[in-house]
Design a protein around this motif. Structure first.
Motif, short mmCIF file in Angstrom:
data_model
loop_
_atom_site.label_atom_id
_atom_site.label_comp_id
_atom_site.label_asym_id
_atom_site.label_seq_id
_atom_site.Cartn_x
_atom_site.Cartn_y
_atom_site.Cartn_z
N GLY A 24 0.78 -1.23 0.00
CA GLY A 24 0.00 0.00 0.00
C GLY A 24 0.80 1.27 0.00
O GLY A 24 0.29 2.33 -0.37
N ARG A 25 2.05 1.19 0.42
CA ARG A 25 2.84 2.43 0.56
C ARG A 25 4.33 2.13 0.40
O ARG A 25 4.75 0.98 0.37
CB ARG A 25 2.58 3.06 1.93
CG ARG A 25 2.96 2.15 3.08
CD ARG A 25 2.67 2.79 4.44
NE ARG A 25 1.25 2.96 4.68
CZ ARG A 25 0.74 3.43 5.81
NH1 ARG A 25 1.54 3.80 6.78
NH2 ARG A 25 -0.56 3.53 5.97
N GLY A 26 5.10 3.19 0.28
CA GLY A 26 6.55 3.08 0.29
C GLY A 26 7.13 2.14 -0.75
O GLY A 26 6.73 2.16 -1.93
N LEU A 44 -1.86 -7.01 -4.81
CA LEU A 44 -1.39 -6.03 -3.82
C LEU A 44 -1.88 -6.48 -2.45
O LEU A 44 -3.08 -6.42 -2.17
CB LEU A 44 -1.93 -4.64 -4.14
CG LEU A 44 -1.83 -4.21 -5.61
CD1 LEU A 44 -2.64 -2.95 -5.85
CD2 LEU A 44 -0.37 -4.00 -6.00
N ALA A 45 -0.98 -6.93 -1.60
CA ALA A 45 -1.37 -7.48 -0.31
C ALA A 45 -1.01 -6.53 0.82
O ALA A 45 0.11 -6.03 0.89
CB ALA A 45 -0.69 -8.84 -0.08
N ILE A 52 -4.44 -0.18 -0.81
CA ILE A 52 -4.27 -1.13 -1.92
C ILE A 52 -5.44 -1.05 -2.90
O ILE A 52 -5.25 -1.27 -4.10
CB ILE A 52 -4.05 -2.57 -1.42
CG1 ILE A 52 -5.17 -3.03 -0.48
CG2 ILE A 52 -2.68 -2.69 -0.76
CD1 ILE A 52 -5.05 -4.49 -0.07
N ASP A 53 -6.62 -0.73 -2.41
CA ASP A 53 -7.75 -0.53 -3.33
C ASP A 53 -7.48 0.64 -4.26
O ASP A 53 -7.72 0.56 -5.48
CB ASP A 53 -9.04 -0.28 -2.55
CG ASP A 53 -9.63 -1.55 -1.95
OD1 ASP A 53 -9.24 -2.65 -2.38
OD2 ASP A 53 -10.48 -1.43 -1.04
N ALA A 68 -6.43 -6.08 -5.42
CA ALA A 68 -6.15 -5.87 -4.01
C ALA A 68 -6.47 -7.15 -3.25
O ALA A 68 -7.53 -7.75 -3.46
CB ALA A 68 -6.97 -4.71 -3.47
N VAL A 69 -5.57 -7.57 -2.37
CA VAL A 69 -5.76 -8.76 -1.55
C VAL A 69 -5.55 -8.36 -0.09
O VAL A 69 -4.42 -8.13 0.34
CB VAL A 69 -4.77 -9.88 -1.93
CG1 VAL A 69 -4.94 -11.08 -1.01
CG2 VAL A 69 -4.94 -10.29 -3.39
N THR A 70 -6.64 -8.22 0.65
CA THR A 70 -6.52 -7.87 2.06
C THR A 70 -5.93 -9.06 2.82
O THR A 70 -6.50 -10.14 2.84
CB THR A 70 -7.89 -7.49 2.65
OG1 THR A 70 -8.46 -6.44 1.87
CG2 THR A 70 -7.75 -7.04 4.09
#
Length: 256
Positions: A24-26, A44-45, A52-53, A68-70
């Motif tokens: 999600g970041r960095g 994207l986990a 991620i969405d 997106a994969v939570t």
């Protein structure tokens, strides 16, 4: 006349499936973007869905392929379930991590469990789940672990972080030996201080930033973009004979 020129390996990843933890970041967001731009479908986990969405929406709206994969990678049951329900991922970027800088005498058991639990335990079992699925499906793959220059040197107030990143280096080398017969590679990317949400609070301290810049011979703090090329390189055919290695992207920190 016969063309005897060698063929340059492609940097494209079309047809490959990738998963990036902490996406999600960095550095995770940078790695996911680089892989998608190179043609891979990227999962994207992360634990938090909003970031991620948004990233998946942005990549897909640009004609790339992402979902997106939570996933909380500290929940090992959830990790196993996530890899079981997806097709094999040819590329893993084992990126989720954290840090609690303190002098060693102030490090508590809770600090140790948090940092080692996410940086090592979770990384180990995420890699195991990814590799098992590849072996089961008889497919080749590339495991990329986000290490640090601190996996090669020591650092004041960073005994715990160093312990976790030195562990990643050894873990990856041993993975490389176990997985070589299955054509699954394992390598580490070891960046210097990169400006991300994780490092921002520390780098905003002028004295700390100056101490960092004195050790980075190229004279600047890293940016997420500095790592993106290495991710694409390790993911694909250009690094086909590379396993058990570590790519230092440290601006010369460890050169002296």
């Amino acid at each position: 006349m016969t063309d005897v020129r060698p063929r340059t390996p492609s940097m494209r990843l079309d047809g490959k499936r990738a998963i990036v933890t902490g996406a999600g970041r960095g550095l995770g967001r940078a790695a996911a973007t680089a892989l998608a731009e190179a043609g891979a479908h990227v999962a994207l986990a992360a634990r938090s869905t909003d970031e991620i969405d948004a990233l998946a929406e942005g990549l897909n709206s640009s004609g790339l392929s992402a979902e997106a994969v939570t996933l909380d990678v500290t929940d090992l049951g959830a990790v196993e379930a996530a890899f079981a329900r997806h097709e094999p991922f040819h590329i893993l970027v084992n990126n989720a991590g954290t840090n609690r800088p303190k002098p060693m005498w102030d490090v508590g058991v809770d600090d140790y469990d948090l940092v080692m639990g996410l940086n090592v335990r979770s990384a180990y079992f995420v890699a195991r789940a990814c590799a098992r699925k590849l072996i089961e499906e008889r497919q080749a793959g590339s495991l990329i672990h986000m290490g640090s220059q601190m996996g090669h040197v020591g650092g004041q107030n960073r005994s715990l972080y160093c312990a976790s990143k030195w562990a990643i280096e050894g873990m990856s080398k041993a993975f490389a030996l176990d997985l070589a017969p299955y054509n699954i590679r394992s390598n580490v990317i070891a960046p210097t201080f990169v400006e991300t949400p994780l490092t921002k609070p520390f780098l905003e301290d002028a004295r700390f930033r100056e101490s960092v810049l004195r050790k980075i011979k190229l004279g600047r703090v890293g940016q997420p973009e500095d790592v993106m090329g290495a991710v694409v390189f390790l993911a694909g055919d250009a690094s086909a004979l590379m396993t058990g290695s570590s790519m230092l992207i440290d601006g010369g920190w460890t050169a002296d």
